[in-house]
Design a protein around this motif. Sequence first.
Motif, PDB file in Angstrom:
ATOM      1  N   LYS A   9      26.709   7.135 -17.831  1.00  0.00           N
ATOM      2  CA  LYS A   9      27.407   7.819 -18.931  1.00  0.00           C
ATOM      3  C   LYS A   9      26.727   7.525 -20.264  1.00  0.00           C
ATOM      4  O   LYS A   9      26.504   8.424 -21.075  1.00  0.00           O
ATOM      5  N   LEU A  12      23.410   9.365 -20.386  1.00  0.00           N
ATOM      6  CA  LEU A  12      23.597  10.802 -20.641  1.00  0.00           C
ATOM      7  C   LEU A  12      23.782  11.072 -22.131  1.00  0.00           C
ATOM      8  O   LEU A  12      23.122  11.944 -22.695  1.00  0.00           O
ATOM      9  N   ILE A  26      33.615  10.880 -20.723  1.00  0.00           N
ATOM     10  CA  ILE A  26      33.049  11.507 -19.526  1.00  0.00           C
ATOM     11  C   ILE A  26      33.744  10.943 -18.301  1.00  0.00           C
ATOM     12  O   ILE A  26      33.654   9.750 -18.019  1.00  0.00           O
ATOM     13  N   LEU A  32      29.025  18.201 -14.736  1.00  0.00           N
ATOM     14  CA  LEU A  32      28.054  17.978 -15.805  1.00  0.00           C
ATOM     15  C   LEU A  32      27.492  19.285 -16.350  1.00  0.00           C
ATOM     16  O   LEU A  32      27.171  19.372 -17.530  1.00  0.00           O
ATOM     17  N   LEU A  37      30.499  19.396 -18.907  1.00  0.00           N
ATOM     18  CA  LEU A  37      29.851  18.982 -20.157  1.00  0.00           C
ATOM     19  C   LEU A  37      29.003  20.094 -20.758  1.00  0.00           C
ATOM     20  O   LEU A  37      28.586  20.002 -21.902  1.00  0.00           O
ATOM     21  N   SER A  71      28.182  15.506 -10.764  1.00  0.00           N
ATOM     22  CA  SER A  71      29.089  14.646 -11.531  1.00  0.00           C
ATOM     23  C   SER A  71      28.507  13.235 -11.596  1.00  0.00           C
ATOM     24  O   SER A  71      27.512  12.926 -10.939  1.00  0.00           O
ATOM     25  N   ILE A  72      29.156  12.384 -12.352  1.00  0.00           N
ATOM     26  CA  ILE A  72      28.745  10.973 -12.421  1.00  0.00           C
ATOM     27  C   ILE A  72      28.869  10.341 -11.032  1.00  0.00           C
ATOM     28  O   ILE A  72      28.018   9.563 -10.611  1.00  0.00           O
TER      29      ILE A  72
END
Length: 85
Positions: A9, A12, A26, A32, A37, A71-72
């Motif tokens: 995070k 990013l 986030i 993402l 995002l 995604s994360i």
Amino acid sequence: MDALKQELKESLVEQLNLEDITPAEIGDDDMLFGDGLGLDSIDALELIVMLDKTYGIKLTDPKQGRAIFESINTMSAYIAEHRTK
């Protein structure tokens, strides 16, 4: 794994110059790209470079990147399994 997610995070926000968002904003499951995002193809290239430099992971298939950068959570799982650094 939580430390890796936090690291991602922060990376990013820093690497992609996301000025209007903080790492805490986030979510682990937030998309993402697209409606999440709102990252774009240039951001994807920067993420690929970040994976190589930071974790020693080389991506060659763009379709693979699409799944990894969802995604994360998906990024951290892939990194944990494939990192060389």
